[in-house]
Design an enzyme around this catalytic site. Sequence first.
Site, PDB file in Angstrom:
ATOM      1  CE1 TYR A  33      -3.259  -2.813   0.405  1.00  0.00           C
ATOM      2  CE2 TYR A  33      -3.382  -2.395   2.740  1.00  0.00           C
ATOM      3  CZ  TYR A  33      -3.770  -3.112   1.630  1.00  0.00           C
ATOM      4  OH  TYR A  33      -4.688  -4.105   1.766  1.00  0.00           O
ATOM      5  CE1 TYR A 161      -9.094  -5.325   1.754  1.00  0.00           C
ATOM      6  CE2 TYR A 161      -8.957  -6.129   4.011  1.00  0.00           C
ATOM      7  CZ  TYR A 161      -8.378  -5.917   2.774  1.00  0.00           C
ATOM      8  OH  TYR A 161      -7.076  -6.301   2.553  1.00  0.00           O
ATOM      9  CG  ASP A 267     -14.122 -11.513   7.434  1.00  0.00           C
ATOM     10  OD1 ASP A 267     -13.399 -11.687   8.429  1.00  0.00           O
ATOM     11  OD2 ASP A 267     -13.717 -10.960   6.384  1.00  0.00           O
ATOM     12  CE  LYS A 296      -7.139  -7.682  10.244  1.00  0.00           C
ATOM     13  NZ  LYS A 296      -5.953  -7.013   9.749  1.00  0.00           N
TER      14      LYS A 296
HETATM   15  N1  PLP Z   1     -11.336  -9.825   6.742  1.00  0.00           N
HETATM   16  C1  PLP Z   1     -11.397  -8.688   7.437  1.00  0.00           C
HETATM   17  C2  PLP Z   1     -12.695  -8.312   8.104  1.00  0.00           C
HETATM   18  C3  PLP Z   1     -10.285  -7.870   7.576  1.00  0.00           C
HETATM   19  O1  PLP Z   1     -10.362  -6.725   8.269  1.00  0.00           O
HETATM   20  C4  PLP Z   1      -9.080  -8.271   6.957  1.00  0.00           C
HETATM   21  C5  PLP Z   1      -7.867  -7.423   7.050  1.00  0.00           C
HETATM   22  O2  PLP Z   1      -7.883  -6.313   7.467  1.00  0.00           O
HETATM   23  C6  PLP Z   1      -9.052  -9.467   6.239  1.00  0.00           C
HETATM   24  C7  PLP Z   1     -10.192 -10.229   6.160  1.00  0.00           C
HETATM   25  C8  PLP Z   1      -7.772  -9.923   5.558  1.00  0.00           C
HETATM   26  O3  PLP Z   1      -6.875 -10.379   6.536  1.00  0.00           O
HETATM   27  P1  PLP Z   1      -5.308 -10.533   6.155  1.00  0.00           P
HETATM   28  O4  PLP Z   1      -4.775  -9.164   5.978  1.00  0.00           O
HETATM   29  O5  PLP Z   1      -4.733 -11.242   7.341  1.00  0.00           O
HETATM   30  O6  PLP Z   1      -5.235 -11.354   4.917  1.00  0.00           O
END
Ligand code: PLP
Length: 462
Positions: A33, A161, A267, A296
């Site tokens: 980024y 996202y 998610d 995370k």
């Molecule tokens: N799902 C959500 C809700 C996220 O906030 C993120 C990343 O910020 C992801 C998936 C993607 O995770 P990663 O960056 O570990 O691939």
Amino acid sequence: MNAPRKTVSAGECNADASSDWQQWDRAYLWHPYTQMQTAPMPVPIIRGEGMYLYRPDGTRILDGISSWWVNIHGHCHPYINAALRKQAEELEHVMFAGFTHSPAAILAERLVQVLPSGLRRIFYSDNGSTAVEVALKMALQYWRNQGQEQRRAFVMLDHAYHGDTVGAMSASAASLFTESFQPLLFPVERAHAPYCYRCPAALDPARCQIDCLTSLRNILEAQSGKIAGVLVEPMLQAAGGMIIWPKKFLQGVRQLCDAHGTLMIADEVLTGFGRTGKMFACEHAQISPDLMCLSKALTGGYLPMGVTAATEEIYDAFLSDDRRKTFFHGHSFTANPLACAVSIASLELLHRENSLARVVALEALFHSRKATLQELPYVGDVRILGGVLALELVRDKQTREAGGYLDRVGPALTQAFLDRGLLLRPLGNVLYFMPPYIIRDEEAHCVLDQIEDVLQHWQWPQ
Ligand code: PLP
């Protein structure tokens, strides 16, 4: 053959032993980024401890965004360090197809104990994006294994996202992040999200009956029997602009999925493990999804790992003598023992330190400052959920006009806060504060004082 190993002392393989590394960064690295041509030099960090990251000159930066939302117990926590060290002495890694180990099984058992009811099967992968990819593939094959191949479409929400891999990008809302890759993405159905400050049904909040659910209802009715699953980020769409939901919307998603016999996929890559004040955000609406994605804070922010949790019913659809019903998905580092060990330690800390109560207290602290924050110049909306405080900044409070992600307000504010020893990194025009749970009240108030001070004297960059 068995040549004796050379003993290497810690100092010899210390990555920062040479001061040349900062030049090598500019010469050889490609940061995510980052517009390399014009971006300022990345901030060198040589040490982390608790709430703080340390520069080579010893000055410290308070980590106000938990290092991209992963850290919950603070940096270099002695308890997690000890777990990592112990595991490294025993088993660093072994492939997970046909082999197993105790850290993977213990973590699975601990997760099932805290997950919303019904989620009883744990599938490991590498990060948040892959946890989402796995969920989409599981959902599709779940229907296929049962002879329902016509269920192959997915519904996602506006502003979603879900990650940067190709499947996760397809699931995410079209944005600057996905624009260049459009030809690679598969089509999905897209329903409204409950973005109350910019209500998609253009309603006054006082008259809200969660009318924005209508668009999901319409899609499920129009595509009856064809939808494999509905994927949502429960209660908080973070990267899409820190959009916080009314819990009735989440309840409505579960009801609609039930009514149309389709899978609900949550998610919780960001929201899992206490960030919203509950262990999982689904608990706000007292619902359980059929599949849940985690990453995370799973590892306390130490190591990359993803989990996709599934119901026994989904798992059962893959049990067969027919090898074509197998779930053919696996990564080299699936269930890495080091990542499992730190995840177990992180979960233990969450319980032992009563971290959820700390997040709830942080939410109350944010609320105590809300009225003042709302009055600041450029603050259009103040949103709070658990340990997340977001300020949506607008050029004009009446028209709510704001630049997009590329507006210069983001980088300019990032720099202004860095100059004050604070890591806050707005998402476009949304400034947010999401610290590790261990932050003390004085520190949180101090960050809010800094935000007030910066915004009081702020001129929106032209
Ligand atoms: N799902 C959500 C809700 C996220 O906030 C993120 C990343 O910020 C992801 C998936 C993607 O995770 P990663 O960056 O570990 O691939």
